[in-house]
Scaffold this active site. Structure first.
Site, PDB file in Angstrom:
ATOM      1  N   GLY A 195       0.825  -1.208   0.000  1.00 32.38           N
ATOM      2  CA  GLY A 195       0.000   0.000   0.000  1.00 32.38           C
ATOM      3  C   GLY A 195       0.853   1.249   0.000  1.00 32.38           C
ATOM      4  N   GLN A 221      -6.288   7.956   4.485  1.00 32.67           N
ATOM      5  CA  GLN A 221      -5.330   7.960   5.591  1.00 32.67           C
ATOM      6  C   GLN A 221      -3.897   7.894   5.088  1.00 32.67           C
ATOM      7  OE1 GLN A 221      -6.831   5.084   8.859  1.00 32.67           O
ATOM      8  NE2 GLN A 221      -8.082   4.663   7.068  1.00 32.67           N
ATOM      9  N   THR A 254       5.356   1.957   5.737  1.00 31.60           N
ATOM     10  CA  THR A 254       4.032   1.419   6.065  1.00 31.60           C
ATOM     11  C   THR A 254       3.330   2.350   7.036  1.00 31.60           C
ATOM     12  OG1 THR A 254       2.775  -0.396   7.068  1.00 31.60           O
ATOM     13  CG2 THR A 254       5.008  -0.088   7.865  1.00 31.60           C
ATOM     14  N   VAL A 255       2.072   2.641   6.760  1.00 32.88           N
ATOM     15  CA  VAL A 255       1.292   3.461   7.684  1.00 32.88           C
ATOM     16  C   VAL A 255       0.965   2.675   8.949  1.00 32.88           C
ATOM     17  CG1 VAL A 255       0.313   4.872   5.837  1.00 32.88           C
ATOM     18  CG2 VAL A 255      -0.947   2.857   6.639  1.00 32.88           C
ATOM     19  N   ASP A 256       1.026   1.340   8.873  1.00 32.63           N
ATOM     20  CA  ASP A 256       0.719   0.509  10.041  1.00 32.63           C
ATOM     21  C   ASP A 256       1.791   0.603  11.121  1.00 32.63           C
ATOM     22  OD1 ASP A 256      -1.650  -0.366   8.967  1.00 32.63           O
ATOM     23  OD2 ASP A 256      -0.815  -2.219   8.152  1.00 32.63           O
ATOM     24  N   MET A 287      -7.184   2.155   9.651  1.00 28.07           N
ATOM     25  CA  MET A 287      -6.409   1.026   9.166  1.00 28.07           C
ATOM     26  C   MET A 287      -5.594   0.434  10.303  1.00 28.07           C
ATOM     27  SD  MET A 287      -4.976   2.284   5.466  1.00 28.07           S
ATOM     28  CE  MET A 287      -6.040   2.361   4.022  1.00 28.07           C
ATOM     29  N   GLY A 288      -5.292  -0.851  10.189  1.00 30.00           N
ATOM     30  CA  GLY A 288      -4.518  -1.529  11.214  1.00 30.00           C
ATOM     31  C   GLY A 288      -4.952  -2.974  11.333  1.00 30.00           C
ATOM     32  N   ASN A 305       6.058  -5.234   5.506  1.00 28.30           N
ATOM     33  CA  ASN A 305       6.425  -6.569   5.991  1.00 28.30           C
ATOM     34  C   ASN A 305       6.640  -7.573   4.871  1.00 28.30           C
ATOM     35  OD1 ASN A 305       4.416  -5.101   7.800  1.00 28.30           O
ATOM     36  ND2 ASN A 305       5.380  -6.475   9.275  1.00 28.30           N
ATOM     37  N   GLU A 322      -9.323  -1.560  12.411  1.00 27.43           N
ATOM     38  CA  GLU A 322     -10.113  -2.500  11.626  1.00 27.43           C
ATOM     39  C   GLU A 322      -9.899  -3.953  12.039  1.00 27.43           C
ATOM     40  OE1 GLU A 322      -8.917  -2.237   7.530  1.00 27.43           O
ATOM     41  OE2 GLU A 322      -6.784  -2.496   8.005  1.00 27.43           O
TER      42      GLU A 322
END
Length: 402
Positions: free
Chosen positions: A13, A294, A137-139, A184-185, A109, A241
């Site tokens: 993403g 986001q 990564t935004v995570d 997100m997550g 990842n 999420e």
């Protein structure tokens, strides 16, 4: 000195600042005397397999600079897992054909796993190739790095819109008293947790935050919402999420749909919880899904994040030219009251397919908010703004020439 060509690719993403990493890598490669051609692979590893390259040396200098304020993946991205022997054989054949000796993969990842596999392949086949992973990564869930490029901007955007939504829902006298924002997550709550930065005073939104790191209990959730409603009059809830129950099962997901990496499809949790609130508590509300906004909101990106994203791309190339391979560039936070960081290399096999969770100590005892330690960790990452140029009232984003 290993002389040859290099290829840069993006995967997973996109983030608001993923192209900063691309720009950092390109400009560092320009300066590398050992690097000849600089190829950009279209759509990640798939572009290499398809020999779908663009010539990054021949891009206009203004375009390369423009990458630093342009969201999305300028080279195109993908979610593709190397599994088949034919893929590995083809990959090595392409590297030989184009004399590629440097491979830089920008991703999260799964992308670090791909980079690790490519590095192993080259070693096993005796092909001299230097492979460096560039994190994004935004995570914010890559291990062995203080944080991930892309997270700070997504955190800044999400906190800002929660601040605005909280002011909106509080100011209008209507029957809509509850709003649920789904962040997100998949398995970690870093992004949802960042919305706590929106609070300027006690009692301001978000009133409740739920992360996958703590088992979710529906009845406790409904009790929390009802209590907050009576206390504040309106309630803004943020949920990741990927919330799970005490058995580790997602609260809401499409178990029948998985991606190429076997991840279950998520989305819709917020509406599911809102339905429960309206049915059980008889309180009217609304569900808000920021979705990909986001990760794509460059107009509200963090300058700190953008600069660090550029630097991990730059450092990746510089370290490869010094002889490094099989590593990812990580961000190391330095001690002191003022936020500073440096960059170091960590081994890809210790990063691939691993996840970094929000520490339990950074989540309150009730599991519905974060602590001051998290606020102190996250706030420096959202500082500053990116100077985005505008044309005809809209951001003047760039595209790479074909």
């Amino acid at each position: 000195m290993l002389k040859g060509n290099c290829v840069i690719a993006q995967s997973g993403g996109p983030t608001a600042v993923i192209n900063n990493s691309l720009a950092g890598a390109i400009e560092a490669a320009y300066r590398g005397e050992a690097i000849g051609e600089i190829y950009g692979a279209r759509n990640g590893i798939m572009g290499i397999l398809a020999e779908n390259f663009i010539d990054l040396r021949r891009q206009d200098a203004a375009t390369i600079q423009g990458l630093r304020f342009t969201p999305g993946a300028a080279l195109g991205s993908c979610r593709y897992q190397l599994k088949k022997k034919e893929d590995y054989d083809k990959l090595l054949a392409v590297f030989r054909k184009f004399d590629i000796r440097y491979f830089f993969y920008i991703g999260g990842n799964d992308s670090m796993d791909t980079a690790h596999k490519v590095n192993q392949l080259a070693q096993e086949e005796g092909y001299e190739l230097r492979v460096i992973g560039i994190p994004k990564t935004v995570d914010n869930d890559l291990p062995l790095t203080d944080h991930c490029p892309g997270y700070g901007s997504a955190a800044k955007y999400l906190a800002a819109i929660v601040l605005e939504m909280g002011m909106d829902i509080k100011s209008i006298v209507t029957s809509t008293k509850v709003a649920i924002v789904e962040a997100m997550g998949r398995n970690t709550g870093w992004l949802a947790a960042a919305t706590a930065l929106a609070r300027r005073a006690p009692g301001e939104a978000p009133h409740l935050i739920y992360l996958p790191e703590v088992a979710f209990d529906l009845q406790a959730f409904l009790t929390d919402v009802e209590k907050a409603y009576h206390q504040y009059g309106t309630v803004l809830v943020v949920v990741s999420e990927g919330l799970v129950d005490k058995n580790g099962n997602y609260i809401f997901n499409d178990a029948a749909t998985v991606d190429v990496f076997g991840h279950q499809r998520l989305g819709g949790l917020g509406q599911f919880l809102l339905n429960k609130i309206e049915a059980e508590l008889k309180i009217k509300g609304r569900f808000i899904l920021p979705a990909t906004s986001q990760r794509s909101a460059m107009h509200l990106a963090s300058r700190t994040d953008a600069e660090e994203a550029y630097n991990v791309g730059r450092v990746a190339v510089e370290e490869a030219l010094r002889g490094a391979s099989g590593h990812m560039v990580a961000i190391k936070r330095l001690e002191g009251e003022e936020y500073r960081c440096t960059y170091e290399l960590v081994e890809l096999d210790k990063v691939a397919n691993q996840e970094k969770k929000v520490p339990r100590a950074w989540i309150n005892a009730a599991g519905n908010d974060v602590t001051t330690d998290f606020i102190n960790y996250a706030r420096p990452l959202i500082q500053g703004e990116v100077n985005v140029p505008y044309h005809n009232g809209l951001p003047a984003y760039v595209n790479l020439a074909q």
